[in-house]
Design a protein around this motif. Structure first.
Motif, mmCIF file in Angstrom:
data_model
loop_
_atom_site.group_PDB
_atom_site.id
_atom_site.type_symbol
_atom_site.label_atom_id
_atom_site.label_comp_id
_atom_site.label_asym_id
_atom_site.label_seq_id
_atom_site.Cartn_x
_atom_site.Cartn_y
_atom_site.Cartn_z
ATOM 1 N N ALA A 75 57.904 39.499 19.987
ATOM 2 C CA ALA A 75 56.616 38.916 20.348
ATOM 3 C C ALA A 75 56.672 37.400 20.475
ATOM 4 C CB ALA A 75 55.562 39.300 19.302
ATOM 5 N N SER A 76 57.822 36.788 20.234
ATOM 6 C CA SER A 76 57.890 35.334 20.193
ATOM 7 C C SER A 76 57.811 34.678 21.566
ATOM 8 C CB SER A 76 59.167 34.878 19.478
ATOM 9 O OG SER A 76 60.302 35.265 20.224
ATOM 10 N N ASN A 77 58.200 35.359 22.625
ATOM 11 C CA ASN A 77 58.185 34.761 23.952
ATOM 12 C C ASN A 77 57.855 35.810 25.017
ATOM 13 O OD1 ASN A 77 58.459 33.119 26.129
ATOM 14 N ND2 ASN A 77 60.567 32.509 25.718
ATOM 15 N N PRO A 78 56.604 36.305 25.031
ATOM 16 C CA PRO A 78 56.257 37.389 25.946
ATOM 17 C C PRO A 78 56.318 37.013 27.428
ATOM 18 C CG PRO A 78 54.310 36.574 24.818
ATOM 19 C CD PRO A 78 55.494 35.892 24.195
ATOM 20 N N GLU A 79 56.322 35.718 27.744
ATOM 21 C CA GLU A 79 56.434 35.323 29.154
ATOM 22 C C GLU A 79 57.833 35.625 29.694
ATOM 23 O OE1 GLU A 79 55.231 32.967 26.818
ATOM 24 O OE2 GLU A 79 53.190 33.607 27.243
ATOM 25 N N GLU A 80 58.854 35.470 28.865
ATOM 26 C CA GLU A 80 60.228 35.718 29.300
ATOM 27 C C GLU A 80 60.694 37.132 29.005
ATOM 28 O OE1 GLU A 80 63.257 32.840 28.525
ATOM 29 O OE2 GLU A 80 61.806 31.206 28.520
ATOM 30 N N ILE A 81 60.248 37.686 27.895
ATOM 31 C CA ILE A 81 60.611 39.047 27.520
ATOM 32 C C ILE A 81 59.315 39.823 27.310
ATOM 33 C CG2 ILE A 81 61.849 40.505 25.885
ATOM 34 C CD1 ILE A 81 63.495 38.018 25.127
ATOM 35 N N PRO A 82 58.848 40.521 28.344
ATOM 36 C CA PRO A 82 57.571 41.233 28.218
ATOM 37 C C PRO A 82 57.640 42.338 27.167
ATOM 38 C CG PRO A 82 58.631 41.700 30.337
ATOM 39 C CD PRO A 82 59.472 40.701 29.639
ATOM 40 N N ILE A 83 56.567 42.479 26.416
ATOM 41 C CA ILE A 83 56.516 43.511 25.387
ATOM 42 C C ILE A 83 55.676 44.703 25.838
ATOM 43 C CG2 ILE A 83 56.968 41.958 23.475
ATOM 44 C CD1 ILE A 83 53.947 41.986 22.900
ATOM 45 N N SER A 84 55.250 44.717 27.073
ATOM 46 C CA SER A 84 54.492 45.852 27.562
ATOM 47 C C SER A 84 55.380 46.636 28.527
ATOM 48 C CB SER A 84 53.208 45.404 28.254
ATOM 49 O OG SER A 84 53.504 44.788 29.484
ATOM 50 N N PRO A 85 55.145 47.904 28.677
ATOM 51 C CA PRO A 85 54.038 48.675 28.115
ATOM 52 C C PRO A 85 54.241 48.995 26.638
ATOM 53 C CG PRO A 85 55.474 50.111 29.368
ATOM 54 C CD PRO A 85 56.004 48.722 29.541
ATOM 55 N N VAL A 86 53.124 49.230 25.962
ATOM 56 C CA VAL A 86 53.117 49.636 24.565
ATOM 57 C C VAL A 86 52.408 50.980 24.497
ATOM 58 C CG1 VAL A 86 52.223 49.109 22.259
ATOM 59 C CG2 VAL A 86 53.070 47.264 23.718
ATOM 60 N N VAL A 87 52.963 51.910 23.760
ATOM 61 C CA VAL A 87 52.347 53.228 23.609
ATOM 62 C C VAL A 87 52.095 53.480 22.136
ATOM 63 C CG1 VAL A 87 52.681 55.708 23.903
ATOM 64 C CG2 VAL A 87 53.482 54.144 25.660
ATOM 65 N N LEU A 88 50.898 53.947 21.821
ATOM 66 C CA LEU A 88 50.531 54.323 20.453
ATOM 67 C C LEU A 88 50.130 55.791 20.458
ATOM 68 C CD1 LEU A 88 48.216 51.271 19.668
ATOM 69 C CD2 LEU A 88 50.611 51.549 19.013
ATOM 70 N N VAL A 89 50.658 56.540 19.518
ATOM 71 C CA VAL A 89 50.318 57.954 19.396
ATOM 72 C C VAL A 89 49.927 58.207 17.956
ATOM 73 C CG1 VAL A 89 51.193 60.318 19.529
ATOM 74 C CG2 VAL A 89 51.883 58.643 21.243
ATOM 75 N N ASN A 90 48.802 58.870 17.773
ATOM 76 C CA ASN A 90 48.327 59.207 16.443
ATOM 77 C C ASN A 90 48.167 60.721 16.370
ATOM 78 O OD1 ASN A 90 47.112 59.183 13.910
ATOM 79 N ND2 ASN A 90 45.071 58.980 14.795
ATOM 80 N N SER A 91 48.964 61.369 15.533
ATOM 81 C CA SER A 91 48.799 62.810 15.365
ATOM 82 C C SER A 91 48.098 63.086 14.046
ATOM 83 C CB SER A 91 50.145 63.527 15.431
ATOM 84 O OG SER A 91 51.042 62.997 14.505
ATOM 85 N N LYS A 92 47.181 64.016 14.079
ATOM 86 C CA LYS A 92 46.423 64.334 12.884
ATOM 87 C C LYS A 92 47.248 65.145 11.884
ATOM 88 C CE LYS A 92 42.117 64.223 15.444
ATOM 89 N NZ LYS A 92 41.919 62.842 15.239
ATOM 90 N N ARG A 93 48.137 65.958 12.367
ATOM 91 C CA ARG A 93 49.069 66.732 11.554
ATOM 92 C C ARG A 93 50.395 66.787 12.293
ATOM 93 N NH1 ARG A 93 46.237 66.139 7.831
ATOM 94 N NH2 ARG A 93 44.593 67.449 7.125
ATOM 95 N N VAL A 94 51.465 67.055 11.594
ATOM 96 C CA VAL A 94 52.767 67.157 12.238
ATOM 97 C C VAL A 94 52.681 68.201 13.347
ATOM 98 C CG1 VAL A 94 55.183 67.765 11.912
ATOM 99 C CG2 VAL A 94 53.999 66.434 10.176
ATOM 100 N N GLY A 95 53.069 67.799 14.556
ATOM 101 C CA GLY A 95 53.073 68.714 15.692
ATOM 102 C C GLY A 95 51.734 68.866 16.385
ATOM 103 N N GLU A 96 50.672 68.269 15.873
ATOM 104 C CA GLU A 96 49.359 68.397 16.482
ATOM 105 C C GLU A 96 49.073 67.147 17.307
ATOM 106 O OE1 GLU A 96 44.866 68.122 14.805
ATOM 107 O OE2 GLU A 96 46.180 69.569 13.813
#
Length: 187
Positions: free
Chosen positions: A149-170
């Motif tokens: 995250a220190s230099n996002p202009e030169e090394i883009p950090i996107s795309p970012v994916v977040l996944v939240n599962s309520k239970r394992v496998g769900e």
């Protein structure tokens, strides 16, 4: 990338577990959760391939893999499904033309028992190497403290994916962030 393939042995994995717990100083996930992930890696029946950061080509993309949550949440929900699913969504984004190349390797965001081994588990499941390193050399309390995250202009950090599962496998909530525009992923 260097054509010589290097692999961690079971003894290496034990040493990485102990070293990551020490270097993380209490962050990056609990030792017992890292040990559980290590067993899951060994149960896959594949060896963890690793490469040096110097052997990642200039045109290659690394996926930073990790999990966010308290040790108690790992016991209840697990990270294995969510991390693999997030990586699969990153692959989908890549194939849609957002990135010019597929991911050739995975990298841990921080040092820690869960952090290191969740990355290795996804790498083994996706048949790609892990980079011998991480984003900070230690555990950290917030994502913006990572070196990525220190230099996002030169090394883009996107795309970012977040996944939240309520239970394992769900399946739970899945969000893709690209150029600061969040959108829920609907398949």
């Amino acid at each position: 990338m260097n054509k010589e393939k290097l692999y961690f042995t079971a003894e290496d994995l034990e040493n990485i577990l102990e070293g990551s717990v020490l270097l993380a100083s209490g962050g990056g996930g609990a030792r017992e959760d890292g040990k559980s992930l290590m067993r899951a890696i060994l149960d896959e029946g594949k060896r963890v391939e690793y490469i040096s950061p110097e052997n990642v080509g200039d045109k290659e993309y690394m996926a930073v893999v990790g999990g966010i949550g308290a040790p108690e949440a790992v016991k209840e929900f697990g990270f294995g499904y969510s991390a693999r699913r997030a990586f699969e969504l990153l692959e989908k984004v890549s194939k849609a033309g957002v990135l010019p190349n597929a991911f050739s390797c995975a990298l841990s965001g921080e040092t820690g028992a869960v952090s290191q081994f969740i990355t290795m588990l996804v790498a083994v499941q996706k048949n790609i190497p892990v980079v011998d390193g991480d984003g900070a050399g230690r555990a950290f309390p917030s994502l913006q403290m990572a070196t990525f995250a220190s230099n996002p202009e030169e090394i883009p950090i996107s795309p970012v994916v977040l996944v939240n599962s309520k239970r394992v496998g769900e399946r739970g909530t899945e969000i893709v962030l690209y150029q600061n525009n969040p959108s829920a992923v609907d398949e």
